[in-house]
Design an enzyme around this catalytic site. Structure first.
Site, PDB file in Angstrom:
ATOM      1  N   THR A   7      -5.064   7.408  -5.396  1.00 57.53           N
ATOM      2  CA  THR A   7      -5.180   7.613  -3.953  1.00 57.53           C
ATOM      3  C   THR A   7      -4.229   8.727  -3.513  1.00 57.53           C
ATOM      4  OG1 THR A   7      -5.670   5.286  -3.709  1.00 57.53           O
ATOM      5  CG2 THR A   7      -5.038   6.445  -1.710  1.00 57.53           C
ATOM      6  N   GLU A  50       0.832  -1.215   0.000  1.00 57.67           N
ATOM      7  CA  GLU A  50       0.000   0.000   0.000  1.00 57.67           C
ATOM      8  C   GLU A  50       0.864   1.262   0.000  1.00 57.67           C
ATOM      9  OE1 GLU A  50      -2.600  -1.146  -1.140  1.00 57.67           O
ATOM     10  OE2 GLU A  50      -4.134  -0.429   0.238  1.00 57.67           O
TER      11      GLU A  50
HETATM   12  P1  ADP Z   1      -6.922   1.479  -5.461  1.00 59.97           P
HETATM   13  O1  ADP Z   1      -7.507   2.368  -4.396  1.00 59.97           O
HETATM   14  O2  ADP Z   1      -7.983   0.939  -6.369  1.00 59.97           O
HETATM   15  O3  ADP Z   1      -6.007   0.415  -4.898  1.00 59.97           O
HETATM   16  P2  ADP Z   1      -4.676   3.074  -5.891  1.00 59.97           P
HETATM   17  O4  ADP Z   1      -4.584   4.354  -6.647  1.00 59.97           O
HETATM   18  O5  ADP Z   1      -4.510   3.108  -4.426  1.00 59.97           O
HETATM   19  O6  ADP Z   1      -6.017   2.376  -6.327  1.00 59.97           O
HETATM   20  O7  ADP Z   1      -3.534   2.048  -6.366  1.00 59.97           O
HETATM   21  C1  ADP Z   1      -3.258   1.844  -7.644  1.00 59.97           C
HETATM   22  C2  ADP Z   1      -1.794   2.228  -7.885  1.00 59.97           C
HETATM   23  O8  ADP Z   1      -0.938   1.140  -7.534  1.00 59.97           O
HETATM   24  C3  ADP Z   1      -1.578   2.491  -9.363  1.00 59.97           C
HETATM   25  O9  ADP Z   1      -0.665   3.550  -9.498  1.00 59.97           O
HETATM   26  C4  ADP Z   1      -0.959   1.212  -9.863  1.00 59.97           C
HETATM   27  O10 ADP Z   1      -0.119   1.396 -10.980  1.00 59.97           O
HETATM   28  C5  ADP Z   1      -0.150   0.739  -8.650  1.00 59.97           C
HETATM   29  N1  ADP Z   1       0.008  -0.724  -8.625  1.00 59.97           N
HETATM   30  C6  ADP Z   1       1.168  -1.398  -8.576  1.00 59.97           C
HETATM   31  N2  ADP Z   1       0.953  -2.727  -8.565  1.00 59.97           N
HETATM   32  C7  ADP Z   1      -0.377  -2.912  -8.617  1.00 59.97           C
HETATM   33  C8  ADP Z   1      -1.206  -4.063  -8.636  1.00 59.97           C
HETATM   34  N3  ADP Z   1      -0.705  -5.300  -8.628  1.00 59.97           N
HETATM   35  N4  ADP Z   1      -2.532  -3.879  -8.647  1.00 59.97           N
HETATM   36  C9  ADP Z   1      -3.052  -2.631  -8.667  1.00 59.97           C
HETATM   37  N5  ADP Z   1      -2.326  -1.494  -8.659  1.00 59.97           N
HETATM   38  C10 ADP Z   1      -0.986  -1.632  -8.636  1.00 59.97           C
END
Ligand code: ADP
Length: 313
Positions: free
Chosen positions: A181, A128
């Site tokens: 986020t 995260e």
């Molecule tokens: P969510 O709240 O849906 O998790 P976020 O914006 O917090 O969305 O997280 C997505 C971010 O994490 C994006 O920048 C994405 O490129 C990165 N990321 C890295 N690895 C992954 C993964 N395995 N799955 C989803 N997002 C990923």
């Protein structure tokens, strides 16, 4: 056992009044992941289907969480990971949390559970941190424990599992825009007034009491957010109208899922949740916003095995 395939649930964080502390797991929405033991040390992400995300384990949350797991483990070989992505990154329903929790849960399972669920939460929080810059636990905790979870404290990490009333149903509508986020955290103020604090902790206490006593009216009265929603909702097209139509259609409450742009509503029973879904969809049709819709009961167990094989690489 050398390989396992798991379902990694989508999650709703914050749940209106519980910013950064409350979350719940969904049952019908989530990613899939195949994790297998490998004689090569470290983590290798071999395949990602459904979305364009980095294979480099230091840039993918599954890899980062997996590496945190390996660092704490005395297992001296490695793992291969395949990710079947169904939750869109940046949707606000815990896309990153699904990958980081799925990786560490499956690795732990393959090693016959050397770590507790709370320890897995800590490894997943490293993922995260990569995704949003903050190692928050409000998505990873419900993905791992299932149901509703409350992060009572971050230092030390203390997570409480909250019982989920059986008839509770979630409707989630995802307008097709992406909000990172990290960006939606930047718009927040770092200080709140005492007046807002009083309203918020009154509602959070009310929501927890409502969940324990299956008091749906109390749950509905408590699903209010006076601190984050007024600021973040500005980033979400049609938020106010979608929310008011959801409530009109019978939802107990409605708010921003995680950091948005997804909007969630909780309802008593599937039928009402379906009416709520129709009302939310009609609002977006009217204002011309395209969307994706999810309807799901609350997932009581979190990550689950889809199938496993003894296949040796
Ligand atoms: P969510 O709240 O849906 O998790 P976020 O914006 O917090 O969305 O997280 C997505 C971010 O994490 C994006 O920048 C994405 O490129 C990165 N990321 C890295 N690895 C992954 C993964 N395995 N799955 C989803 N997002 C990923």
């Amino acid at each position: 056992m050398e390989e396992v395939k798991v379902f990694c649930p989508a999650t709703i964080a914050n749940v209106s009044c519980g910013f950064d502390v409350l979350g719940l797991a969904l049952d019908d929405v989530g990613d899939e992941m195949i994790v297998r033991k490998s004689s090569t040390k470290g983590i290798r992400i071999t395949k990602i289907r459904g979305q364009d995300l980095p294979l480099d384990p230091t840039k993918n949350v599954a890899g980062v969480a997996g590496l945190a797991f390996l660092e704490a483990s005395d297992y001296n070989q490695g793992f291969e990971i395949e990710i079947i992505k169904k939750i869109k990154a940046g949707s606000g329903i815990g896309s990153s949390a699904a990958s980081s929790t799925g990786a560490v849960w499956a690795m732990n399972h393959l090693l016959k559970n050397p770590f507790s669920t709370l320890e897995l939460v800590q490894f997943a929080m490293a993922g995260e941190r990569l995704a949003s810059g903050v190692a928050h636990a409000d998505n990873v905790a419900p993905a791992l424990f299932g149901g509703f979870t409350l992060v009572r404290s971050y230092t030390p990490l203390d997570i409480i599992q909250i019982p989920t009333p059986e008839a509770l149903y979630a409707t989630v509508i995802h307008p097709q825009i992406e909000i990172k986020t990290s960006d939606s955290r930047k718009v927040l103020k770092t200080k709140i007034s005492l007046e807002d604090g009083i309203k918020q902790w009154g509602n959070l206490g009310g929501l927890i009491a409502g969940l324990y006593t299956q008091d749906y009216d109390l749950i509905g009265r408590s699903l209010e957010d006076h601190i984050v929603e007024p600021i973040r909702s500005i980033l979400i097209p049609g938020f106010d109208i979608v929310k008011s139509k959801a409530i009109e259609a019978g939802a107990l409450g409605c708010g921003i899922s995680g950091s948005g742009p997804s909007i969630f509503a909780l309802s008593k029973g599937k039928k009402i949740a379906e009416h709520v879904a129709e009302a939310m969809q009609r609002s977006y049709h009217k204002i011309g916003v395209s969307y994706e819709l999810h309807l799901s009961p609350i997932n009581p167990q979190g990550i689950k095995i889809i199938n496993e094989s003894d296949a040796i690489l």
